[in-house]
Write a protein that holds these residues in place. Structure first.
Motif, PDB file in Angstrom:
ATOM      1  N   VAL A  61      17.190 -22.050  53.858  1.00  0.00           N
ATOM      2  CA  VAL A  61      17.996 -22.859  52.936  1.00  0.00           C
ATOM      3  C   VAL A  61      17.626 -22.449  51.520  1.00  0.00           C
ATOM      4  O   VAL A  61      16.457 -22.451  51.145  1.00  0.00           O
ATOM      5  CB  VAL A  61      17.741 -24.367  53.154  1.00  0.00           C
ATOM      6  CG1 VAL A  61      18.549 -25.185  52.161  1.00  0.00           C
ATOM      7  CG2 VAL A  61      18.072 -24.775  54.579  1.00  0.00           C
ATOM      8  N   LEU A  62      18.642 -22.068  50.738  1.00  0.00           N
ATOM      9  CA  LEU A  62      18.454 -21.657  49.351  1.00  0.00           C
ATOM     10  C   LEU A  62      19.085 -22.684  48.421  1.00  0.00           C
ATOM     11  O   LEU A  62      20.120 -23.253  48.748  1.00  0.00           O
ATOM     12  CB  LEU A  62      19.126 -20.303  49.092  1.00  0.00           C
ATOM     13  CG  LEU A  62      18.770 -19.164  50.021  1.00  0.00           C
ATOM     14  CD1 LEU A  62      19.661 -17.967  49.735  1.00  0.00           C
ATOM     15  CD2 LEU A  62      17.328 -18.781  49.867  1.00  0.00           C
ATOM     16  N   ARG A  63      18.448 -22.897  47.253  1.00  0.00           N
ATOM     17  CA  ARG A  63      19.077 -23.714  46.208  1.00  0.00           C
ATOM     18  C   ARG A  63      20.118 -22.851  45.516  1.00  0.00           C
ATOM     19  O   ARG A  63      19.831 -21.725  45.110  1.00  0.00           O
ATOM     20  CB  ARG A  63      18.038 -24.169  45.189  1.00  0.00           C
ATOM     21  CG  ARG A  63      17.186 -25.323  45.642  1.00  0.00           C
ATOM     22  CD  ARG A  63      16.342 -25.843  44.484  1.00  0.00           C
ATOM     23  NE  ARG A  63      15.636 -24.796  43.771  1.00  0.00           N
ATOM     24  CZ  ARG A  63      14.378 -24.446  44.003  1.00  0.00           C
ATOM     25  NH1 ARG A  63      13.668 -25.072  44.906  1.00  0.00           N
ATOM     26  NH2 ARG A  63      13.814 -23.489  43.308  1.00  0.00           N
ATOM     27  N   MET A  64      21.310 -23.357  45.356  1.00  0.00           N
ATOM     28  CA  MET A  64      22.388 -22.579  44.749  1.00  0.00           C
ATOM     29  C   MET A  64      22.138 -22.307  43.267  1.00  0.00           C
ATOM     30  O   MET A  64      22.518 -21.254  42.769  1.00  0.00           O
ATOM     31  CB  MET A  64      23.730 -23.286  44.926  1.00  0.00           C
ATOM     32  CG  MET A  64      24.211 -23.346  46.360  1.00  0.00           C
ATOM     33  SD  MET A  64      24.681 -21.752  47.016  1.00  0.00           S
ATOM     34  CE  MET A  64      26.223 -21.507  46.150  1.00  0.00           C
ATOM     35  N   ARG A  65      21.480 -23.222  42.557  1.00  0.00           N
ATOM     36  CA  ARG A  65      21.343 -23.056  41.102  1.00  0.00           C
ATOM     37  C   ARG A  65      20.496 -21.853  40.723  1.00  0.00           C
ATOM     38  O   ARG A  65      20.727 -21.225  39.711  1.00  0.00           O
ATOM     39  CB  ARG A  65      20.816 -24.333  40.460  1.00  0.00           C
ATOM     40  CG  ARG A  65      19.370 -24.617  40.734  1.00  0.00           C
ATOM     41  CD  ARG A  65      18.849 -25.776  39.874  1.00  0.00           C
ATOM     42  NE  ARG A  65      17.463 -25.967  40.107  1.00  0.00           N
ATOM     43  CZ  ARG A  65      16.958 -26.942  40.846  1.00  0.00           C
ATOM     44  NH1 ARG A  65      17.759 -27.827  41.393  1.00  0.00           N
ATOM     45  NH2 ARG A  65      15.674 -27.030  41.031  1.00  0.00           N
ATOM     46  N   ASP A  66      19.492 -21.499  41.576  1.00  0.00           N
ATOM     47  CA  ASP A  66      18.642 -20.356  41.244  1.00  0.00           C
ATOM     48  C   ASP A  66      18.419 -19.412  42.426  1.00  0.00           C
ATOM     49  O   ASP A  66      17.677 -18.449  42.317  1.00  0.00           O
ATOM     50  CB  ASP A  66      17.294 -20.833  40.691  1.00  0.00           C
ATOM     51  CG  ASP A  66      16.557 -21.753  41.657  1.00  0.00           C
ATOM     52  OD1 ASP A  66      17.022 -21.945  42.790  1.00  0.00           O
ATOM     53  OD2 ASP A  66      15.505 -22.281  41.248  1.00  0.00           O
ATOM     54  N   MET A  67      19.064 -19.687  43.556  1.00  0.00           N
ATOM     55  CA  MET A  67      18.972 -18.879  44.774  1.00  0.00           C
ATOM     56  C   MET A  67      17.535 -18.712  45.267  1.00  0.00           C
ATOM     57  O   MET A  67      17.190 -17.703  45.874  1.00  0.00           O
ATOM     58  CB  MET A  67      19.643 -17.516  44.583  1.00  0.00           C
ATOM     59  CG  MET A  67      21.140 -17.609  44.312  1.00  0.00           C
ATOM     60  SD  MET A  67      22.041 -18.590  45.537  1.00  0.00           S
ATOM     61  CE  MET A  67      22.150 -17.448  46.877  1.00  0.00           C
TER      62      MET A  67
END
Length: 118
Positions: A61-67
């Motif tokens: 799972v990656l955070r979209m704001r900073d990948m």
């Protein structure tokens, strides 16, 4: 006539065929994909994907704001993630499988995991 002359001039001024000195290795076209599935969370904050890790599939799972990687779920006892679904903005449900090959999945029961923001 003017338009036709402009098109002919533009085509003759630019190269029609691009030549490259670097050949692309055939392995780039036939290797297995590192990621096999990806889904964005309902609120758009996370990206979940299945990731090839050796002979197993894990769920990242990656955070979209900073990948940046927020969570990686690796199963034990030679199990892999066969499918996953977002069931809320920060909750995933996944189905493990006991036998994974790139072309064959045999599923068992579903499990869920919560994604925590860091």
């Amino acid at each position: 006539m003017l338009l036709e002359s402009m098109v002919v001039a533009a085509l003759s001024a630019s190269p029609l065929v691009a030549h490259s000195t670097d050949a692309i290795p055939i392995q780039e076209f036939v290797r297995h994909a590192q990621y096999t599935a990806s889904k964005i969370s309902p609120d758009g904050r996370f990206l979940a994907l299945t990731v090839q890790q050796g002979d197993r599939m894990a769920l990242a799972v990656l955070r979209m704001r900073d990948m940046q990687v927020n969570r990686i779920t690796r199963l034990t006892d030679r199990e892999s993630i066969s499918a996953f679904y977002w069931v809320g903005p920060d909750r995933l449900m996944y189905t493990p499988t006991s036998s994974y090959t790139p072309r064959c999945w045999r599923s068992s029961t579903s499990t869920s995991a919560r994604v925590r923001s860091r």
